[in-house]
Structure formats: C-alpha cells, structure tokens
Design an enzyme around this catalytic site. Sequence first.
Site, PDB file in Angstrom:
ATOM      1  CG  HIS A   1      -2.652   8.362  -1.510  1.00  0.00           C
ATOM      2  ND1 HIS A   1      -3.820   7.663  -1.700  1.00  0.00           N
ATOM      3  CD2 HIS A   1      -2.219   8.022  -0.266  1.00  0.00           C
ATOM      4  CE1 HIS A   1      -4.082   6.938  -0.643  1.00  0.00           C
ATOM      5  NE2 HIS A   1      -3.128   7.142   0.254  1.00  0.00           N
TER       6      HIS A   1
ATOM      7  CB  SER B   1      -6.225   2.432  -0.404  1.00  0.00           C
ATOM      8  OG  SER B   1      -4.958   2.959  -0.091  1.00  0.00           O
TER       9      SER B   1
ATOM     10  CG  ASP C   1      -2.103   0.929   1.059  1.00  0.00           C
ATOM     11  OD1 ASP C   1      -1.921   2.063   0.587  1.00  0.00           O
ATOM     12  OD2 ASP C   1      -3.223   0.522   1.391  1.00  0.00           O
TER      13      ASP C   1
ATOM     14  CG  HIS D   1      -2.008   4.904  -3.456  1.00  0.00           C
ATOM     15  ND1 HIS D   1      -1.065   5.377  -2.570  1.00  0.00           N
ATOM     16  CD2 HIS D   1      -2.942   4.281  -2.705  1.00  0.00           C
ATOM     17  CE1 HIS D   1      -1.414   5.057  -1.341  1.00  0.00           C
ATOM     18  NE2 HIS D   1      -2.545   4.386  -1.390  1.00  0.00           N
TER      19      HIS D   1
END
Length: 479
Positions: free
Chosen positions: A443, A93, A49, A365
């Site tokens: 992100h 996510s 992640d 990501h």
Amino acid sequence: MKFTLKPVASKPATLKSALKLSLLTTLVAASVASAYAADAKNVIFFLGDGMGPSVVTAARIFKYKEEGSLNMDKLERTARIKTFSNDAQTTDSAPSMAAYMTGVKMNNEVISMAQDTIAKEPGRDANGNLGVDNCPAGGKSVPTILELAKAKGKAVGAITTTELTHATPATTFSHICNRNAQYAIAAQTAPGGNGYNTALGDGVDVLMGGGRNHFTPWSASNKGGRADGRNLLAEFAAKGYTVAANKAEMAAAPSGKKFIGLYSAKSHLEYELDRTATPPLGEGATQPSLSEMTLKAIDLLSKNNAGYFLMVEGGRIDHALHGINAKRALTDTIAFDDAIKAAIDKVRETDPKLENTLIVVTADHDHTLAFNGYGKRGNPILDINRGYKDNQPSKDEDGNTYTTLVFGNGPNRPDLRTNVDSATALADNYKQETGVRLASETHGGGDVKLLATGAGAKAFKGTLDNTKVFDLLKAAFGF
C-alpha cells in the site's frame, strides 16, 4: 436564521441576563450544527479498496480520456482523507475501513476493536487452515455505523467483490483482533449461533461476496472449509434467509426476506476483466457484477420504511494493484464507478433530489501506482509513453522505451531494462515495472479522495482524518 449578539459585561447584572446569554449561545451553536447535519433516511457507503488518486486518474483516462469524467467525479462534495493507522504510517485495509465505520484508530490488522487491541495471528486447525482464533478473551469491541443503524430499526447490508469475510466488509459487522481469522468472522454473522455478534440483532439483512468455504464444512472437495463441521449457510436458511450461490439465484430472491449470496466457492469474485470466464477457468460467468449486486441490495433494503445502511466495496482493485497488473485494477475501478451510477439512478427513482439519501465514495488507502514521463495527451494510459512534442516513444537514459504507469515497488524490477513494446504493455496480464523489488506491491501512505452527494453531504469538506468520517455519517443519520 440570523442572530445578533450584543456586548455583555464580564459580570452579568442579573441571573436572568446570564441565562438569556447561555440560551442564545446554545441556539447559535445549534444553528451552525444544523447547517452541516441532515437526517438522512438512507446511507450508501462506497469503498474502492486501494483506490488512491493515481488509480482514479488513470481509470478516468482509461475509460473517458483526459477530458472525461468518472461518475464519481460528478459528486459535488469532496474531501481529502488521512489514512494512517494507530501503529503505522501506511495502513492496511482493516484499521482504515474500521476508522470509517467506528471512528476509532486501530492497529494494523485489527477489525473494529478498541485502540489498544494488539493483532494476534490465528492458528491453523486440523486441516491446515487459519481456523483457530487466538484473540485474547475480554477484548473490547467498538460499535460500527452498521450496528448503530440496525439498533435504530434500519435495514443494513454489506456487499463486496472479495470474500465476505475479508477485512473491509468484516469491519462493518464483526469485531476481532486479526483480519485473518476469517472463520471466526463468518461465525459472527450467523444469527443465534456460537460466536454470533449479538450487536447485529436479528442479523445483517443483506450480505453478498465470495468465500463460501468459510461458511461450509471441510470436505475432500472443500479443503478450505470449516473444521468445526458447521454449515453456516444452513443456519442462515433456518433463520429465514434466502441463500444464493449465483447470479440467477440472486435475481430470483424474493423481497421481504433477509438475503445472503456467496458467489464463489473458494475465494474472491473474479476480476471484472475475467467475469465471463467459465469453469474450469473461473466462476465469473455465474457471478453478478458489482452493479447488479448493488441494485439487488437496494431493492431488498429499501423495503424497510425506517431506511437503510449499505456498504458497497470494489475490493479487487486492491488485489490487482498488489499484483502490479494495472489493467485489471483500472477495469475493476470502472466497474466500481458504474455501480455508483447505478445506485444513484436507482435511488433517484424514489428520492429524485437525494433529500433522504447520503452517498459517500472513498478509498481506504493508497497504492504505489505512479505516472511516468511527459506523455502525449490521448496516448493510451496502459501503453508505452509517447512524448507530447513528437508522439514518438519516450526513452530512458539507456535508450529503452517505458510505460506511462509504473509502481514504486513490487516483483517486476528487472536488473537490466530492455524495450517494452505496445503489444506487451497492453496485454491483459502485463505487470508494470517497479522501482523496489518486493514479493508483492505494498500500500501507499498518501491521502485519498472522498466524494459525497445527497443528505448531509455538505459536511464532507477539507482535509479530514478517516475517523472523522464516522462522526459525519452519524450526524447525517441523526444519531
């Protein structure tokens, strides 16, 4: 097999010749497709992640130096993955993992639902927790690769270092309009209970993670518990599951039974750097590592002769990056990489050439972690930057030292920079400096890497939209 096509007139002379041409064209198409598809009995899907390219590179240098290789680097097939969601350049996510698992672009915060689903925040229950599911009735779910595998008789599992109900694992086994409705997500996993996701058949065979509070009733000592009073773990046990709360109970779990292990009472599992922590500092000493969870999951799932699907998430890489703490992010990335090696070594014991098993490693990501300056080769990646010409501390225009790793945004942006020394930069709790001041680092919208090996791995190449990975997983399974 080689085919030679002869020129054909625009109007075939006979119906017979036209049928022959049609058959030949079909055979050619089938031959091309077979070059990229393989019926994999098993698929293990590893998801780091937030593990963008800069994180991968920094982790490699951190552990193995510039000339070394991570275990994931050794996988022979690679691709570049586009990660944008249905409504955002930079995804969260939920839709990015859901794209892998369903092949559908979704809006941010939506989990395994139709493309037009609007995220609606859950409401607070009587105890102040987000226990009220506000998703409109009649929402359309889309099938996940885990559900498809279960319907084909395969064993299925999802394991994570986050709460089990967190966005990434949830996309494999649940359908909901908002990732924050974690109590409703938990209910979708309990076979036969109210709110159960019937597409899971008799249930997910192996589940592991944290967040036991989402499965157990509210009490004075469990203030994050369920307001409806249900004990989902008791419901699991009544359906024949082995229920574990720590590493020892996981190790003792017998084969031949379904399994759920929730190793943290209130939240995520500890960071790898803190996994030796004991109460009251943390629960880490009683928690299994990601490698240990992965090996146990493979042991349990591989008893099914029809094969299995397993999703493994290194979820806390993302959390450390949001907290601009590169040391914990890189340490968790190495733990994730170690789990990949452990899985491959384990699978090779019975499938030496991975002829029956596809292993895919990717990220959902990117993040805003970046490299600064022209650091000397061999300089510790978490340290202050030292120039490659003279190995002396690099300085900014005001004469101050700076670290090699920084973030594009986050909370640690000083109004006036001062010197950073090595002892500070290398400390466990050091937070890297950022360019834009935000309460939490965001992100990044950049592409991420995908690596693959084993049955069907040849199809993973080039630049792919994240939704196309689902199609390749299905093809590998022969679905």
